[in-house]
Design a protein around this motif. Sequence first.
Motif, PDB file in Angstrom:
ATOM      1  N   LEU A   1       0.825  -1.212   0.000  1.00 13.70           N
ATOM      2  CA  LEU A   1       0.000   0.000   0.000  1.00 13.70           C
ATOM      3  C   LEU A   1       0.859   1.262   0.000  1.00 13.70           C
ATOM      4  O   LEU A   1       0.535   2.254  -0.660  1.00 13.70           O
ATOM      5  N   ALA A   2       1.970   1.229   0.738  1.00 12.82           N
ATOM      6  CA  ALA A   2       2.893   2.376   0.711  1.00 12.82           C
ATOM      7  C   ALA A   2       3.507   2.543  -0.670  1.00 12.82           C
ATOM      8  O   ALA A   2       3.766   3.664  -1.126  1.00 12.82           O
ATOM      9  N   SER A   3       3.735   1.421  -1.357  1.00 15.71           N
ATOM     10  CA  SER A   3       4.258   1.499  -2.717  1.00 15.71           C
ATOM     11  C   SER A   3       3.254   2.137  -3.670  1.00 15.71           C
ATOM     12  O   SER A   3       3.648   2.803  -4.633  1.00 15.71           O
ATOM     13  N   CYS A   4       1.960   1.965  -3.414  1.00 16.84           N
ATOM     14  CA  CYS A   4       0.941   2.637  -4.232  1.00 16.84           C
ATOM     15  C   CYS A   4       1.013   4.147  -4.063  1.00 16.84           C
ATOM     16  O   CYS A   4       0.887   4.902  -5.035  1.00 16.84           O
ATOM     17  N   VAL A   5       1.232   4.601  -2.836  1.00 16.20           N
ATOM     18  CA  VAL A   5       1.392   6.040  -2.605  1.00 16.20           C
ATOM     19  C   VAL A   5       2.619   6.553  -3.347  1.00 16.20           C
ATOM     20  O   VAL A   5       2.607   7.631  -3.963  1.00 16.20           O
ATOM     21  N   SER A   6       3.716   5.799  -3.295  1.00 18.34           N
ATOM     22  CA  SER A   6       4.935   6.219  -3.984  1.00 18.34           C
ATOM     23  C   SER A   6       4.728   6.275  -5.495  1.00 18.34           C
ATOM     24  O   SER A   6       5.282   7.157  -6.168  1.00 18.34           O
ATOM     25  N   ALA A   7       3.935   5.348  -6.045  1.00 20.37           N
ATOM     26  CA  ALA A   7       3.653   5.389  -7.478  1.00 20.37           C
ATOM     27  C   ALA A   7       2.914   6.673  -7.853  1.00 20.37           C
ATOM     28  O   ALA A   7       3.197   7.286  -8.890  1.00 20.37           O
TER      29      ALA A   7
END
Length: 284
Positions: A51-57
């Motif tokens: 989920l944190a990787s989605c924010v980074s994307a």
Amino acid sequence: MLMELGWVWSSGLRLQLVMLTLMVCFSLLCGFGSLCVIRRAAGARPRVVSLASCVSAGVFLSSCLLELLPDYQNHSRDTFSRLGLALHFPLAEFLLAMGFLLVLVLEQMLLALREPADEVSVEKQALIEEAGRPLQRSRGPAGLRVFLLELSVCVCALLQGLSVQWDLQECVPLLLHEGLMAFALSARLSHCGLRPALVSAGLLLFSLARPAGIGIGFGFGMSVSAQVQLMRCALEGLTAGIFIHVSIGGLLWQDSASPKHRVHEVALLLTGFALGTAILFTKV
């Protein structure tokens, strides 16, 4: 008179050194702080990293479309007009496309070389499908994407630092932007499963890239030759194309464990995009 000019110069240089040091420290704090929080939360809930990787994307997408592309187009236009070049061919867009296609060609070449070793027999594939488990295929060389992401982010930060016109009013937006990008890079590297030493090295390189560019630009000023300006424009275009491919690829390759998480991932991606857009508004 000369003493007054020397005092103003030394005080301005001292202020710049303080702000550059603050930028490095703030970027490292945001990067390593978010890394510690993500890894501690991932121990109880493994979905936190994804989920944190989605924010980074979303952050990378906003930086790519709303900052990197307009800055590159303006800089290339100013460079060509300053050098007196009247182009009838979209050279800036061509360099951008070359960077984008370069990553695509490298990925497909690596996949073509790796597929014979990873090829699954027809019998094994039939048994897997009969068991009700879908065959998981690799979506591309993850190591190459991580390397190109780190390279493009650091080079873009260095080149953007060269173009920074030092102003105290821009210090806060620069700090916020550096902190948000450090968080996004930390989340993406954590999601790729890198060792802590590699993630730390990547965050350190990124934290030093923009301050190094600002320092180099302050030291050399605008006294650069036409060849250097053209080389910088070409490097900026290739790097921008690579960063666009990696950023958009981060959206396309984002994994979804189940359909119920897709809405959450899209919401978090939009949240990251909104955060990046809000920081860009502070620069206006």
